[in-house]
Design an enzyme around this catalytic site. Structure first.
Site, short mmCIF file in Angstrom:
data_model
loop_
_atom_site.label_atom_id
_atom_site.label_comp_id
_atom_site.label_asym_id
_atom_site.label_seq_id
_atom_site.Cartn_x
_atom_site.Cartn_y
_atom_site.Cartn_z
N HIS A 37 -11.70 6.81 32.55
CA HIS A 37 -10.35 7.29 32.85
C HIS A 37 -10.04 8.52 32.04
O HIS A 37 -10.27 8.56 30.83
CB HIS A 37 -9.30 6.21 32.56
N GLY A 40 -8.59 8.92 28.05
CA GLY A 40 -9.15 7.97 27.08
C GLY A 40 -8.24 6.81 26.74
O GLY A 40 -7.34 6.44 27.51
N GLY A 195 -4.15 -9.36 11.90
CA GLY A 195 -4.25 -7.96 11.45
C GLY A 195 -2.91 -7.27 11.57
O GLY A 195 -2.23 -7.39 12.59
N SER A 196 -2.54 -6.56 10.48
CA SER A 196 -1.21 -5.92 10.47
C SER A 196 -1.30 -4.42 10.28
O SER A 196 -0.42 -3.81 9.68
CB SER A 196 -0.35 -6.53 9.37
N ALA A 198 -1.44 -0.59 12.25
CA ALA A 198 -0.47 -0.07 13.20
C ALA A 198 -0.50 -0.82 14.54
O ALA A 198 0.55 -1.17 15.09
CB ALA A 198 -0.73 1.42 13.42
N ILE A 199 -1.70 -1.08 15.05
CA ILE A 199 -1.79 -1.73 16.38
C ILE A 199 -1.21 -3.14 16.33
O ILE A 199 -0.39 -3.52 17.17
CB ILE A 199 -3.26 -1.74 16.87
N GLU A 218 -2.31 -11.38 7.73
CA GLU A 218 -2.95 -10.18 7.15
C GLU A 218 -3.75 -10.58 5.92
O GLU A 218 -3.24 -11.26 5.04
CB GLU A 218 -1.86 -9.15 6.79
N ASP A 326 -12.24 9.53 17.19
CA ASP A 326 -12.50 8.20 16.64
C ASP A 326 -13.98 7.96 16.34
O ASP A 326 -14.32 7.31 15.35
CB ASP A 326 -12.02 7.11 17.62
N HIS A 460 23.70 19.13 9.16
CA HIS A 460 24.55 17.95 8.93
C HIS A 460 25.33 17.63 10.21
O HIS A 460 25.83 18.55 10.85
CB HIS A 460 25.54 18.24 7.80
C1 LIG Z 1 -2.90 -0.02 21.09
C2 LIG Z 1 -3.17 1.32 20.46
C3 LIG Z 1 -2.13 2.12 20.06
C4 LIG Z 1 -2.39 3.35 19.48
N1 LIG Z 1 -1.34 4.13 19.09
C5 LIG Z 1 -1.56 5.32 18.53
C6 LIG Z 1 -0.50 6.16 18.15
O1 LIG Z 1 0.68 5.83 18.32
N2 LIG Z 1 -0.78 7.37 17.61
C7 LIG Z 1 -2.08 7.79 17.40
O2 LIG Z 1 -2.30 8.88 16.90
N3 LIG Z 1 -3.12 7.00 17.75
C8 LIG Z 1 -2.88 5.80 18.31
N4 LIG Z 1 -3.94 5.02 18.69
C9 LIG Z 1 -5.31 5.53 18.46
C10 LIG Z 1 -5.71 6.54 19.53
O3 LIG Z 1 -5.64 5.93 20.79
C11 LIG Z 1 -7.11 7.05 19.26
O4 LIG Z 1 -7.17 7.57 17.96
C12 LIG Z 1 -7.48 8.15 20.23
O5 LIG Z 1 -7.47 7.68 21.56
C13 LIG Z 1 -8.86 8.69 19.91
O6 LIG Z 1 -9.17 9.71 20.79
P1 LIG Z 1 -10.68 10.07 21.16
O7 LIG Z 1 -10.59 11.27 22.04
O8 LIG Z 1 -11.48 10.16 19.94
O9 LIG Z 1 -11.24 8.82 21.96
P2 LIG Z 1 -10.70 7.87 23.20
O10 LIG Z 1 -9.29 8.12 23.42
O11 LIG Z 1 -11.17 6.55 22.83
O12 LIG Z 1 -11.50 8.46 24.41
C14 LIG Z 1 -12.88 8.35 24.51
C15 LIG Z 1 -13.27 8.49 25.97
O13 LIG Z 1 -14.69 8.60 26.06
C16 LIG Z 1 -15.15 7.91 27.19
N5 LIG Z 1 -16.57 7.60 26.99
C17 LIG Z 1 -17.11 6.82 26.02
N6 LIG Z 1 -18.46 6.83 26.11
C18 LIG Z 1 -18.77 7.63 27.15
C19 LIG Z 1 -20.00 8.03 27.74
N7 LIG Z 1 -21.18 7.63 27.26
N8 LIG Z 1 -19.95 8.85 28.81
C20 LIG Z 1 -18.77 9.28 29.31
N9 LIG Z 1 -17.58 8.92 28.79
C21 LIG Z 1 -17.58 8.12 27.72
C22 LIG Z 1 -14.25 6.68 27.23
O14 LIG Z 1 -14.21 6.13 28.53
C23 LIG Z 1 -12.90 7.28 26.81
O15 LIG Z 1 -12.15 7.68 27.92
C24 LIG Z 1 -3.72 3.80 19.31
C25 LIG Z 1 -4.78 3.00 19.73
C26 LIG Z 1 -4.51 1.78 20.31
C27 LIG Z 1 -5.66 0.95 20.77
#
Ligand SMILES: Cc1cc2nc3c(=O)[nH]c(=O)nc-3n(C[C@H](O)[C@H](O)[C@H](O)COP(=O)(O)OP(=O)(O)OC[C@H]3O[C@@H](n4cnc5c(N)ncnc54)[C@H](O)[C@@H]3O)c2cc1C
Length: 481
Positions: A37, A40, A195-196, A198-199, A218, A326, A460
């Site tokens: 998707h 991500g 776990g406590s 952010a998520i 936690e 990530d 203010h």
């Molecule tokens: C419930 C929840 C709440 C969150 N809230 C926050 C928030 O409020 N603020 C914040 O900063 N962060 C938040 N995060 C963290 C944030 O979602 C991640 O830090 C962020 O999505 C990381 O981005 P990314 O581009 O590294 O990877 P992702 O967003 O994980 O995207 C990686 C993409 O790579 C694709 N992929 C993987 N392997 C392959 C492959 N071999 N070939 C093709 N495609 C592939 C996956 O399908 C995915 O779409 C939250 C996470 C969760 C789970």
């Protein structure tokens, strides 16, 4: 169409798709590969849909206090889980479509399928994997798919997935990860959140607002363990006031599954075990990088604790291969992923004056009720580094706007280096602090001192005035307290 690019990015999360846009802006022929998707985890299962759920929770919380604002609500406001979830999924779908638009606008080729590195400059794209739960939007027609593609530079941005504890593996039915917690098909009566971070806390806060009996367990001595201890303690007090049960210094050592419930064995530090039976358990014990099945081992790419090792510009130990977001290690936050990607591709393009990633100035926000936000060193970390510090605090209860909003619980805390006057940490708990924190992030990035902050005029009445008062407090000059 040629299968040769300047830059190929694997993964279209906030790290990947923003990097692709910047790459295209810099005139590089760019493609992005995605197996599930666009957008991500962040857009589809993370940052955005949680904030949509939490907004519903916030409105419900406000409605429950309508009387204190002189407002009468005829009957009781209730939440319909189906509609709350549908709104959240709709918000994700809209943004997911927005990423598709941005790819097209910037002439970035979207290659659908799962990528594997065969050489440092070559990938083979296989079939799309089964979407984790569902695709957001239908796969756009006419985009590239399976095949072999080459690029001068390949950036791995494959993100992360939920971490599982041995013996307490999520099963999607009784033990949920964020995927199921984001999209419940019924509202449980009771929940254990393991776990406590952010998520965990965001889900705990959301479900509590929905009327669920929530217990958070936690293992560390405080909730939101990375936050300043004083801020964490204040957040805990307010969450408990809202009826959340919190057990710290304790671990879920075992989970027994019933037909439609779980019993969590919660072991405290002193060895005592209590059993908590609930409808569901949410496992929120962190995430781990998606480094598997990418061909990294064959290419000799260095990894450490489930993440790809990079330098300050996203370079791995293999020439031509980069990693961001990530999968490249903590903090696992969307804005870190985006920034890391921009640095990486600007360095590739030879943009002059690109600075390496400075992890000390990445803000962190938790959107629970009350919100928590921070940047820089906590008081404990500053002391552990042997720094001589000055600390300032200001309470929401002394701020006119906070009182007018009915949000008089909270605190802003700032930490300065005593010698240089440099702002080295800012920590907040209370209403809208996730919006306020950026003021201090800009200040820290400009290496602002206390004097410059004291000379800055804050409007203010605003919550932001508390930021200045906290600075004044650190220097014994507080005005409204
Ligand atoms: C419930 C929840 C709440 C969150 N809230 C926050 C928030 O409020 N603020 C914040 O900063 N962060 C938040 N995060 C963290 C944030 O979602 C991640 O830090 C962020 O999505 C990381 O981005 P990314 O581009 O590294 O990877 P992702 O967003 O994980 O995207 C990686 C993409 O790579 C694709 N992929 C993987 N392997 C392959 C492959 N071999 N070939 C093709 N495609 C592939 C996956 O399908 C995915 O779409 C939250 C996470 C969760 C789970």
């Amino acid at each position: 169409m040629s299968n040769a690019y300047d830059v190929i990015i694997i993964g279209s999360g906030p790290g990947g798709y923003v990097t692709a846009i910047r790459s295209a802006q810099l005139g590089l022929k760019t493609a992005i590969v995605e197996r599930e998707h666009l957008g991500g985890i962040c857009l589809n299962w993370g940052c955005i849909p949680t904030k949509a759920l939490l907004r519903s929770a916030e409105i419900l919380d406000h409605a429950n206090h309508a009387k204190s604002f002189g407002l009468t609500l005829e009957g009781k406001m209730t939440a319909d889980v189906k509609d709350v979830v549908a709104r959240s999924r709709g918000v994700s779908a809209r943004l997911n479509g927005g990423v598709a638009f941005l790819m097209k606008k910037n002439k970035i080729d979207v290659i659908w399928g799962e990528a594997k590195l065969t050489k440092p400059n070559e990938i083979v794209v296989g079939k799309m994997t089964k979407p984790v739960v569902e695709p957001q939007n239908p796969v756009p027609k006419g985009v590239l798919g399976e095949g072999t593609y080459t690029a001068k530079h390949i950036i791995v941005a494959t993100g992360a997935r939920p971490r599982a504890l041995p013996g307490i593996e999520p099963d999607g039915k009784l033990i949920w990860t964020y995927f199921e917690a984001m999209k419940p098909d019924f509202m449980p009566k009771s929940l254990v959140v393991m776990g406590s971070g952010a998520i965990g806390i965001e889900f705990a806060s959301f479900y509590r607002s929905m009327g669920v009996d929530v217990t958070v367990v936690e293992v560390m001595p405080q909730i939101m363990p990375v936050e300043d201890a004083e801020i964490s303690a204040m957040a805990r007090k307010q969450l408990e006031k809202r009826g959340l049960k919190i057990i710290t210094d304790a671990k879920v050592s075992k989970v027994e599954k019933g037909a439609n419930s779980i019993t969590a064995h919660v072991e405290t530090k002193d060895g005592k075990v209590q059993q908590i039976t609930a409808d569901r358990l949410i496992s929120a014990v962190g995430v781990q990088g998606n480094i598997e099945n990418l061909g990294l081992e064959a290419l000799g790419v260095k990894t450490d604790r489930g993440c790809i090792v990079i330098d300050g510009y996203g370079k791995t130990n293999v020439p031509g291969l980069y990693a961001i977001g990530d999968v490249a290690g903590p903090p696992m936050l969307a804005h870190k992923a985006e920034h890391e990607g921009v640095i990486c591709v600007e360095k590739i393009a030879g943009v002059p004056g690109v600075h390496p990633m400075d992890k000390a100035k990445i803000p962190g926000c938790t959107y629970c009720n009350p919100q928590v936000a921070s940047v820089g060193l906590t008081e404990a970390k500053a002391k552990a580094e042997g720094r001589d510090i000055r600390v300032g605090r200001y309470s929401f209860g002394a701020n006119g706007k906070a009182i007018a909003l009915g949000e008089d619980q909270g605190m802003i805390k700032v930490i300065f280096d005593k010698k240089s006057g440099e702002l080295i940490g800012a920590h907040m708990v209370g209403a809208e602090v996730t919006e306020l924190i950026q003021g201090f992030v800009v200040a820290m990035n400009l290496e602002t001192t206390e004097e410059e902050l004291m000379h800055t005029i804050f409007p203010h009445p605003t919550l932001s005035e508390m930021m200045k008062e906290a600075v004044l407090d650190a220097y014994g000059k507080v005005l409204n307290a």
